[in-house]
Design a protein around this motif. Structure first.
Motif, PDB file in Angstrom:
ATOM      1  N   ARG A 157      -9.230   8.831   2.872  1.00 43.06           N
ATOM      2  CA  ARG A 157      -9.572   7.406   2.908  1.00 43.06           C
ATOM      3  C   ARG A 157      -9.739   6.906   4.342  1.00 43.06           C
ATOM      4  O   ARG A 157      -9.023   7.333   5.245  1.00 43.06           O
ATOM      5  CB  ARG A 157      -8.471   6.583   2.209  1.00 43.06           C
ATOM      6  N   PRO A 182       0.854  -1.191   0.000  1.00 42.96           N
ATOM      7  CA  PRO A 182       0.000   0.000   0.000  1.00 42.96           C
ATOM      8  C   PRO A 182       0.892   1.243   0.000  1.00 42.96           C
ATOM      9  O   PRO A 182       1.801   1.355   0.825  1.00 42.96           O
ATOM     10  CB  PRO A 182      -0.789  -0.119   1.313  1.00 42.96           C
ATOM     11  N   ARG A 216      -2.655  -3.287   7.269  1.00 45.28           N
ATOM     12  CA  ARG A 216      -2.526  -3.454   5.807  1.00 45.28           C
ATOM     13  C   ARG A 216      -1.147  -3.988   5.448  1.00 45.28           C
ATOM     14  O   ARG A 216      -1.008  -4.828   4.560  1.00 45.28           O
ATOM     15  CB  ARG A 216      -2.765  -2.107   5.109  1.00 45.28           C
ATOM     16  N   ALA A 264      -8.833  -2.567  -8.181  1.00 44.67           N
ATOM     17  CA  ALA A 264      -9.742  -3.414  -7.391  1.00 44.67           C
ATOM     18  C   ALA A 264     -10.276  -2.627  -6.195  1.00 44.67           C
ATOM     19  O   ALA A 264     -11.476  -2.677  -5.877  1.00 44.67           O
ATOM     20  CB  ALA A 264      -9.013  -4.678  -6.938  1.00 44.67           C
ATOM     21  N   GLY A 265      -9.394  -1.870  -5.535  1.00 44.03           N
ATOM     22  CA  GLY A 265      -9.825  -1.063  -4.390  1.00 44.03           C
ATOM     23  C   GLY A 265     -10.831   0.017  -4.813  1.00 44.03           C
ATOM     24  O   GLY A 265     -11.764   0.334  -4.067  1.00 44.03           O
ATOM     25  N   ARG A 276      -1.042  10.904   1.881  1.00 41.49           N
ATOM     26  CA  ARG A 276      -1.870  10.777   0.663  1.00 41.49           C
ATOM     27  C   ARG A 276      -3.035  11.777   0.662  1.00 41.49           C
ATOM     28  O   ARG A 276      -3.400  12.274  -0.389  1.00 41.49           O
ATOM     29  CB  ARG A 276      -2.368   9.334   0.500  1.00 41.49           C
ATOM     30  N   GLY A 307      -3.792  -3.740  -7.636  1.00 34.90           N
ATOM     31  CA  GLY A 307      -4.103  -4.087  -6.245  1.00 34.90           C
ATOM     32  C   GLY A 307      -4.827  -5.408  -6.100  1.00 34.90           C
ATOM     33  O   GLY A 307      -5.484  -5.649  -5.084  1.00 34.90           O
ATOM     34  N   PHE A 308      -4.683  -6.276  -7.056  1.00 38.55           N
ATOM     35  CA  PHE A 308      -5.343  -7.580  -7.073  1.00 38.55           C
ATOM     36  C   PHE A 308      -4.475  -8.500  -7.925  1.00 38.55           C
ATOM     37  O   PHE A 308      -3.943  -8.030  -8.948  1.00 38.55           O
ATOM     38  CB  PHE A 308      -6.738  -7.453  -7.697  1.00 38.55           C
ATOM     39  N   LEU A 349     -14.216  -1.607  -5.335  1.00 41.49           N
ATOM     40  CA  LEU A 349     -14.843  -1.888  -4.032  1.00 41.49           C
ATOM     41  C   LEU A 349     -15.361  -0.593  -3.410  1.00 41.49           C
ATOM     42  O   LEU A 349     -16.457  -0.562  -2.836  1.00 41.49           O
ATOM     43  CB  LEU A 349     -13.849  -2.579  -3.100  1.00 41.49           C
ATOM     44  N   LYS A 408       1.078   2.216  -7.090  1.00 41.41           N
ATOM     45  CA  LYS A 408       0.354   1.445  -8.119  1.00 41.41           C
ATOM     46  C   LYS A 408      -0.606   2.343  -8.910  1.00 41.41           C
ATOM     47  O   LYS A 408      -0.592   2.363 -10.136  1.00 41.41           O
ATOM     48  CB  LYS A 408      -0.443   0.289  -7.462  1.00 41.41           C
ATOM     49  N   LYS A 463      -8.510  -5.652   5.880  1.00 44.75           N
ATOM     50  CA  LYS A 463      -8.681  -7.071   5.525  1.00 44.75           C
ATOM     51  C   LYS A 463      -9.071  -7.216   4.054  1.00 44.75           C
ATOM     52  O   LYS A 463      -9.620  -6.283   3.451  1.00 44.75           O
ATOM     53  CB  LYS A 463      -9.788  -7.687   6.376  1.00 44.75           C
ATOM     54  N   ILE A 464      -8.861  -8.403   3.533  1.00 47.41           N
ATOM     55  CA  ILE A 464      -9.159  -8.664   2.127  1.00 47.41           C
ATOM     56  C   ILE A 464     -10.610  -9.136   1.986  1.00 47.41           C
ATOM     57  O   ILE A 464     -11.032 -10.109   2.618  1.00 47.41           O
ATOM     58  CB  ILE A 464      -8.168  -9.710   1.573  1.00 47.41           C
ATOM     59  N   VAL A 465     -11.344  -8.424   1.158  1.00 49.12           N
ATOM     60  CA  VAL A 465     -12.763  -8.707   0.915  1.00 49.12           C
ATOM     61  C   VAL A 465     -12.892 -10.089   0.250  1.00 49.12           C
ATOM     62  O   VAL A 465     -12.027 -10.463  -0.562  1.00 49.12           O
ATOM     63  CB  VAL A 465     -13.336  -7.586   0.002  1.00 49.12           C
ATOM     64  N   LYS A 472     -12.337  -2.861   4.674  1.00 49.11           N
ATOM     65  CA  LYS A 472     -11.350  -1.850   4.302  1.00 49.11           C
ATOM     66  C   LYS A 472     -10.790  -1.141   5.529  1.00 49.11           C
ATOM     67  O   LYS A 472      -9.571  -0.956   5.657  1.00 49.11           O
ATOM     68  CB  LYS A 472     -12.002  -0.852   3.337  1.00 49.11           C
ATOM     69  N   ARG A 500      -4.760 -10.082  -4.113  1.00 45.95           N
ATOM     70  CA  ARG A 500      -4.087  -9.746  -2.851  1.00 45.95           C
ATOM     71  C   ARG A 500      -3.772 -10.968  -2.017  1.00 45.95           C
ATOM     72  O   ARG A 500      -3.019 -10.876  -1.054  1.00 45.95           O
ATOM     73  CB  ARG A 500      -4.974  -8.790  -2.050  1.00 45.95           C
TER      74      ARG A 500
HETATM   75  O1  UDP Z   1      -8.559  -6.966  -4.343  1.00 46.78           O
HETATM   76  C1  UDP Z   1      -8.737  -6.207  -3.372  1.00 46.78           C
HETATM   77  C2  UDP Z   1      -8.357  -4.859  -3.388  1.00 46.78           C
HETATM   78  C3  UDP Z   1      -8.589  -4.094  -2.266  1.00 46.78           C
HETATM   79  N1  UDP Z   1      -9.201  -4.624  -1.183  1.00 46.78           N
HETATM   80  C4  UDP Z   1      -9.502  -3.806   0.004  1.00 46.78           C
HETATM   81  O2  UDP Z   1      -9.402  -2.430  -0.295  1.00 46.78           O
HETATM   82  C5  UDP Z   1      -8.367  -1.841   0.478  1.00 46.78           C
HETATM   83  C6  UDP Z   1      -7.702  -0.733  -0.295  1.00 46.78           C
HETATM   84  O3  UDP Z   1      -7.158  -1.258  -1.492  1.00 46.78           O
HETATM   85  P1  UDP Z   1      -6.378  -0.325  -2.510  1.00 46.78           P
HETATM   86  O4  UDP Z   1      -5.823  -1.176  -3.604  1.00 46.78           O
HETATM   87  O5  UDP Z   1      -7.241   0.822  -2.895  1.00 46.78           O
HETATM   88  O6  UDP Z   1      -5.178   0.206  -1.584  1.00 46.78           O
HETATM   89  P2  UDP Z   1      -3.715   0.644  -1.995  1.00 46.78           P
HETATM   90  O7  UDP Z   1      -2.856  -0.580  -2.019  1.00 46.78           O
HETATM   91  O8  UDP Z   1      -3.808   1.288  -3.336  1.00 46.78           O
HETATM   92  O9  UDP Z   1      -3.284   1.615  -0.936  1.00 46.78           O
HETATM   93  C7  UDP Z   1      -7.483  -3.003   0.893  1.00 46.78           C
HETATM   94  O10 UDP Z   1      -6.703  -2.740   2.054  1.00 46.78           O
HETATM   95  C8  UDP Z   1      -8.524  -4.082   1.155  1.00 46.78           C
HETATM   96  O11 UDP Z   1      -9.198  -3.876   2.368  1.00 46.78           O
HETATM   97  C9  UDP Z   1      -9.583  -5.955  -1.162  1.00 46.78           C
HETATM   98  O12 UDP Z   1     -10.120  -6.445  -0.187  1.00 46.78           O
HETATM   99  N2  UDP Z   1      -9.356  -6.703  -2.269  1.00 46.78           N
END
Ligand code: UDP
Ligand code: ADP
Ligand code: MG
Length: 209
Positions: free
Chosen positions: A152, A34, A163, A56-57, A148, A109-110, A60, A38, A82-84, A78, A112
């Motif tokens: 958020r 994080p 995270r 992906a985030g 940032r 971001g996927f 969501l 990305k 945690k991962i959804v 979030k 994860r």
């Molecule tokens: O495939 C994914 C992508 C994101 N998230 C959730 O969304 C949050 C934020 O993801 P994002 O990619 O926006 O965060 P970044 O890595 O860009 O800071 C993550 O911590 C997870 O809780 C998830 O569960 N699955």
């Protein structure tokens, strides 16, 4: 007889969409901790290489904002870093791919965790061309996230350590998996945005042209 003459014209797009195969689609996964950059780099890839960016985030977050029945549950995941559950994220990604006219996707971001990876490969049926991996020291990730300033719910001292733990314990094994298949393209993300993009550019020029 072509598909377009089998159906009344008003039905054709829907039928074509439902049966759409992504055999021809090109998918690049973009991974990194994080705050590794990305989203920033994906914007530049879109401008220079004509890919469609699927965060992906972001997908969501759009579910949360739309007030969908899963929204509150997704927001709790979030907030806790945690991962959804995979079926939710994969469904959103698949829908976005089906709705796009483009066939070139950068998925940011996927996956994860291993469950995400297996679900995408089983449900969507596509393996990535390669995985772009932004490597960055942990203390730099923390600083960038705290700066940032996008309001958020997860960019705070409560959630950041969670995270990072999830990233090290669950996401790095996905990168190891693709590494063992020779698919990981690593970029040093602890440089300026432009310097990082120089590295990204040379990878995309070599592997997607
Ligand atoms: O495939 C994914 C992508 C994101 N998230 C959730 O969304 C949050 C934020 O993801 P994002 O990619 O926006 O965060 P970044 O890595 O860009 O800071 C993550 O911590 C997870 O809780 C998830 O569960 N699955
Ligand atoms: N190479 C970089 N150097 C310094 N700051 C950066 C760099 N890349 C991104 N940032 C900043 O760091 C923060 C996180 O970047 P972002 O692209 O949202 O990362 P991620 O999507 O991996 O969480 C943002 O505020 C962004 O402006
Ligand atoms: Mg991001």
């Amino acid at each position: 007889m072509s598909a377009s003459t089998d159906y009344p014209s008003f039905l054709t797009p829907k039928v074509a969409n439902e049966n759409q195969s992504h055999d021809a689609a090109i998918v690049v996964f973009v991974l990194g901790g994080p705050g590794s950059g990305k989203g920033t780099q994906c914007q530049k890839i879109v401008e220079h290489f004509g890919f469609t960016h699927l965060g992906a985030g972001d997908l969501l977050q759009a579910e949360i904002d739309s007030g969908s029945e899963n929204g509150a549950m997704i927001e709790n995941f979030k907030k806790e870093g945690k991962i959804v559950p995979s079926e939710i994220t994969v469904r959103l990604l698949q829908q976005a791919m089906q709705q796009s006219e483009n066939k070139k996707f950068i998925i940011d971001g996927f996956p994860r965790n291993e469950e995400n990876r297996a679900a995408f490969e089983n449900i969507v049926g596509i393996e990535p061309e390669f995985v772009l991996f932004f490597e960055c020291p942990e203390e730099v990730l923390t600083k960038r996230i705290l700066n940032r300033n996008q309001g958020r719910v997860d960019d705070n001292v409560h959630t950041i350590p969670k995270r990072l733990k999830v990233y090290f314990e669950q996401t790095l094994p996905v990168i190891d998996h693709y590494s063992s298949k020779g698919k990981v393209q690593k970029v040093d993300a602890h440089r300026s945005v432009d310097e990082v993009f120089e590295g990204v550019k040379s990878i995309f020029c070599r592997l997607t042209k």
